[in-house]
Enzyme design. Structure first.
Site, mmCIF file in Angstrom:
data_model
loop_
_atom_site.group_PDB
_atom_site.id
_atom_site.type_symbol
_atom_site.label_atom_id
_atom_site.label_comp_id
_atom_site.label_asym_id
_atom_site.label_seq_id
_atom_site.Cartn_x
_atom_site.Cartn_y
_atom_site.Cartn_z
ATOM 1 N N ARG A 93 -38.726 -30.736 -41.544
ATOM 2 C CA ARG A 93 -39.359 -29.973 -42.652
ATOM 3 C C ARG A 93 -38.111 -30.026 -43.963
ATOM 4 N NH1 ARG A 93 -40.411 -24.424 -41.667
ATOM 5 N NH2 ARG A 93 -40.439 -24.232 -43.936
ATOM 6 N N CYS B 184 -41.684 -20.774 -42.142
ATOM 7 C CA CYS B 184 -40.887 -20.311 -41.085
ATOM 8 C C CYS B 184 -41.491 -18.977 -40.479
ATOM 9 C CB CYS B 184 -39.577 -20.460 -41.559
ATOM 10 S SG CYS B 184 -38.858 -21.785 -41.534
ATOM 11 N N LYS C 41 -34.101 -29.014 -51.098
ATOM 12 C CA LYS C 41 -35.379 -28.462 -50.847
ATOM 13 C C LYS C 41 -36.253 -27.562 -51.864
ATOM 14 C CE LYS C 41 -36.494 -25.917 -47.220
ATOM 15 N NZ LYS C 41 -37.079 -24.700 -47.639
ATOM 16 N N ASN C 42 -35.345 -26.557 -51.752
ATOM 17 C CA ASN C 42 -35.827 -25.173 -52.588
ATOM 18 C C ASN C 42 -35.855 -25.318 -54.050
ATOM 19 O OD1 ASN C 42 -36.569 -24.277 -50.039
ATOM 20 N ND2 ASN C 42 -34.772 -22.774 -49.776
ATOM 21 N N ARG D 60 -42.686 -11.846 -44.049
ATOM 22 C CA ARG D 60 -42.744 -12.657 -45.330
ATOM 23 C C ARG D 60 -43.966 -12.237 -45.898
ATOM 24 N NH1 ARG D 60 -40.304 -18.504 -44.787
ATOM 25 N NH2 ARG D 60 -39.438 -17.666 -46.838
ATOM 26 N N PRO D 61 -43.959 -11.064 -46.634
ATOM 27 C CA PRO D 61 -45.330 -10.562 -47.212
ATOM 28 C C PRO D 61 -45.221 -11.245 -48.831
ATOM 29 C CG PRO D 61 -43.556 -8.785 -47.406
ATOM 30 C CD PRO D 61 -43.240 -9.952 -46.372
ATOM 31 N N ILE D 62 -46.551 -11.069 -49.490
ATOM 32 C CA ILE D 62 -46.600 -11.501 -50.587
ATOM 33 C C ILE D 62 -46.948 -10.553 -51.847
ATOM 34 C CG2 ILE D 62 -47.086 -14.031 -50.023
ATOM 35 C CD1 ILE D 62 -50.145 -13.215 -50.799
ATOM 36 N N ASP D 63 -46.632 -9.156 -51.456
ATOM 37 C CA ASP D 63 -47.201 -8.190 -52.185
ATOM 38 C C ASP D 63 -46.391 -8.048 -53.551
ATOM 39 O OD1 ASP D 63 -44.552 -7.775 -50.520
ATOM 40 O OD2 ASP D 63 -44.479 -5.787 -51.276
ATOM 41 N N ARG E 3 -44.770 -21.960 -46.625
ATOM 42 C CA ARG E 3 -44.653 -20.784 -47.386
ATOM 43 C C ARG E 3 -44.639 -20.912 -48.843
ATOM 44 N NH1 ARG E 3 -44.341 -15.137 -47.817
ATOM 45 N NH2 ARG E 3 -42.646 -14.559 -49.561
ATOM 46 N N ASP F 157 -29.528 -18.677 -45.523
ATOM 47 C CA ASP F 157 -29.946 -20.044 -44.853
ATOM 48 C C ASP F 157 -28.690 -20.748 -44.200
ATOM 49 O OD1 ASP F 157 -32.752 -19.598 -45.853
ATOM 50 O OD2 ASP F 157 -32.205 -21.169 -47.607
HETATM 51 N N1 EPU Z 1 -40.419 -10.134 -49.863
HETATM 52 C C1 EPU Z 1 -41.274 -9.238 -49.923
HETATM 53 N N2 EPU Z 1 -42.322 -9.365 -50.760
HETATM 54 C C2 EPU Z 1 -42.659 -10.406 -51.313
HETATM 55 C C3 EPU Z 1 -41.458 -11.798 -51.319
HETATM 56 C C4 EPU Z 1 -40.637 -11.392 -50.670
HETATM 57 O O1 EPU Z 1 -41.227 -8.114 -49.410
HETATM 58 O O2 EPU Z 1 -43.589 -10.829 -51.926
HETATM 59 C C5 EPU Z 1 -39.165 -10.025 -49.142
HETATM 60 C C6 EPU Z 1 -38.761 -10.971 -48.067
HETATM 61 O O3 EPU Z 1 -39.735 -10.800 -46.902
HETATM 62 C C7 EPU Z 1 -37.625 -10.881 -47.786
HETATM 63 C C8 EPU Z 1 -37.028 -10.721 -49.215
HETATM 64 O O4 EPU Z 1 -38.096 -10.290 -50.073
HETATM 65 O O5 EPU Z 1 -37.125 -9.915 -46.718
HETATM 66 C C9 EPU Z 1 -36.449 -11.767 -49.908
HETATM 67 O O6 EPU Z 1 -37.238 -12.881 -49.783
HETATM 68 P P1 EPU Z 1 -37.314 -14.007 -50.898
HETATM 69 O O7 EPU Z 1 -38.484 -13.688 -51.389
HETATM 70 O O8 EPU Z 1 -35.953 -14.316 -51.529
HETATM 71 O O9 EPU Z 1 -37.350 -15.241 -50.029
HETATM 72 P P2 EPU Z 1 -38.100 -16.506 -50.418
HETATM 73 O O10 EPU Z 1 -38.232 -16.724 -51.941
HETATM 74 O O11 EPU Z 1 -39.480 -16.466 -49.700
HETATM 75 C C10 EPU Z 1 -36.550 -18.295 -50.742
HETATM 76 C C11 EPU Z 1 -36.221 -19.490 -49.871
HETATM 77 C C12 EPU Z 1 -35.856 -19.297 -48.357
HETATM 78 C C13 EPU Z 1 -34.474 -18.435 -48.451
HETATM 79 C C14 EPU Z 1 -34.589 -17.262 -49.293
HETATM 80 C C15 EPU Z 1 -33.427 -16.441 -49.541
HETATM 81 C C16 EPU Z 1 -37.846 -21.198 -50.783
HETATM 82 C C17 EPU Z 1 -38.913 -22.046 -50.599
HETATM 83 N N3 EPU Z 1 -37.471 -20.564 -49.762
HETATM 84 O O12 EPU Z 1 -37.493 -17.793 -49.884
HETATM 85 O O13 EPU Z 1 -35.614 -20.741 -47.659
HETATM 86 O O14 EPU Z 1 -34.091 -18.137 -47.047
HETATM 87 O O15 EPU Z 1 -35.261 -17.652 -50.390
HETATM 88 O O16 EPU Z 1 -32.435 -17.235 -50.148
HETATM 89 O O17 EPU Z 1 -37.041 -21.129 -51.887
HETATM 90 C C18 EPU Z 1 -35.150 -22.063 -45.959
HETATM 91 O O18 EPU Z 1 -35.006 -22.931 -46.910
HETATM 92 O O19 EPU Z 1 -35.179 -22.284 -44.742
HETATM 93 C C19 EPU Z 1 -35.774 -20.715 -46.501
HETATM 94 C C20 EPU Z 1 -36.199 -19.912 -45.625
#
Ligand code: EPU
Length: 425
Positions: free
Chosen positions: A403, A122, A27-28, A127-130, A98, A310
């Protein structure tokens, strides 16, 4: 009309498992390949695509933008993004996913602007996008933040150096993908190293990109003028493979998990050794065997190559059946242990210390009851708990599970799980 929210799983526990189960495409990985196609000219054939809700959603959002995406066979799609005709991401579709954030960067690079509502996904943390927003700015974009959307513009983006303040998977993938067509050199430092990242880089490089270092903490990208289509295949889903392996150990059963990459799961094998699980690894398969007694251990999630967040929930279910006291420390997402109240309801002895840590005493028998799937991975963990519980478990809100796992009920039935999907409408 049948609504997904009316569907539930009914699982009768304690059935022995046996046979083979094949792993779907990741998926990812797929969720990053489709958006990357926005930057690529021509028809791209993508195979081994998992037929799951999240993928159908990202396709729907790209089709809404005007992209031509056709399913040519099961798990195979043809994508051509030359027909994209607008830059507003659909405000009704984006909050469902997301990973829709993956579309904004390529849209900005290709069309010089994008209007993006806040992405959903989820409920596993804030889950911020900063970090995305500050990265777009570093490339030279301007961002206007409104109540319900961001307007991001930038016609003259330039390569830059970005140090990620937190190791983030989707940020690494976004900046790496964007930089392929941004003039100049981009360096991403403190990059994530998950296997989906070098896989995405390999695809982009075959299309003409110049990326080096993907899979290490420093990625360098030299911008090129254009990317041209090549066929690609989605890599096996390491989270699904790991979940099935945990399932086999938990059910004390001999099952074979095929079409996977065991080398992507070294942290899981290290934990299996600590609890004294019995298993065998081949080049592209995993076999589990019944163990006499499993030992408790502490678990801490970590960015790759550490233990994946995960897989934390399925492994936590396994720890309810190991002898002794275990601590689980979730370090990536602050909301990813709350499902443990559902395991307690099923009979597990779990104490929550704080949102990041739980202590488990095992083994305790689990009992079937009515539970609701809070998110994708925790929902799958509840299926595992139900499989070893006495009696019948009813799991509601299974849209969350669909999902991320293709036809999961059908595939689990094939290895002996007594699971039925019913419509409660
Ligand atoms: N974070 C920030 N700001 C941002 C982005 C992330 O503070 O702008 C924080 C997040 O809140 C978290 C940390 O950085 O505390 C790491 O999050 P990351 O960005 O690595 O997670 P992600 O990219 O949103 C992907 C996978 C997730 C998986 C995580 C960690 C995808 C679509 N999603 O999420 O998958 O848990 O990496 O490996 O690739 C799932 O498949 O169920 C899932 C949630």
């Amino acid at each position: 009309m049948i609504h997904e929210k009316d569907m539930k799983f009914i699982i009768n526990g304690q059935k022995p498992l046996n046979g083979e189960i094949s792993v779907s495409g990741a998926k990812n990985h797929a969720l990053k390949v489709f958006p990357a196609c926005i930057l690529i000219n021509g028809d791209i054939n993508i195979s081994n695509v998992p037929e799951i809700e999240d993928i159908h959603r990202i396709i729907e959002i790209m089709q809404d933008l005007g992209a031509d995406i056709k399913k040519i066979a099961d798990n195979q799609y043809k994508v051509n993004t030359g027909s994209i005709s607008k830059t507003d991401l659909n405000p009704e579709l984006i909050p469902k996913l997301r990973a829709s954030i993956m579309l904004a960067g390529p849209m900005l690079v290709k069309y010089g602007q994008v209007k993006m509502p806040h992405p959903g996904g989820c409920v596993i943390g804030k889950r911020p996008i900063d970090i995305f927003l500050s990265g777009y700015k570093k490339f030279g974009a301007e961002i206007i933040e409104n109540d319900d959307h961001y307007l991001i513009t930038g016609k003259n983006l330039k390569g830059t150096e970005i140090f990620l303040p937190m190791i983030s998977v989707t940020n690494t993938e976004t900046f790496m993908t964007m930089a392929t067509l941004i003039p100049g050199k981009t360096i991403i430092k403190n990059a994530a190293m998950e296997p989906e990242i070098p896989a995405l880089a390999e695809f982009l490089n075959l299309c003409g990109a110049k990326i080096t270092g993907a899979g290490t903490p420093t990625i360098e990208i030299e911008g090129v003028n254009e990317l041209n289509a090549t066929d690609t295949a989605i890599i096996p889903d390491r989270i699904e493979a790991g979940t099935f392996a945990i399932m086999g150990v938990l059910a004390k059963s001999k099952i074979k998990i095929t079409n996977c990459e065991p080398k992507h799961l070294e942290s899981l094998w290290a934990m299996f050794d600590k609890i004294e699980a019995r298993y065998k690894l081949g080049k592209n398969y995993i076999e589990t065997m019944p163990a006499i007694e499993l030992k408790a251990t502490n678990l801490k999630t970590h960015e790759y190559p550490g233990f994946p967040t995960d897989l934390q929930s399925p492994f936590t279910v396994l720890l309810t059946q190991t002898r002794g006291m275990s601590m689980v420390h979730e370090t990536i997402f602050e909301g990813r242990l709350f499902y443990t109240d559902k395991l307690s309801k099923m009979g597990a002895d779990i104490i929550m210390c704080d949102p990041y840590r739980v202590v488990i005493n095992g083994p305790t028998p689990l009992y079937g009851t009515k539970v609701e799937s809070p998110d994708l991975r925790a929902g799958m963990a509840l299926i595992l708990a139900a499989m070893v519980a006495q009696g019948t478990t009813e799991i509601d809100n299974i849209y969350q599970i669909d999902r991320g796992y293709q036809k999961i009920d059908e595939r689990l039935r094939n290895i002996g799980v007594d699971i039925q999907r019913i419509n409660d409408a």
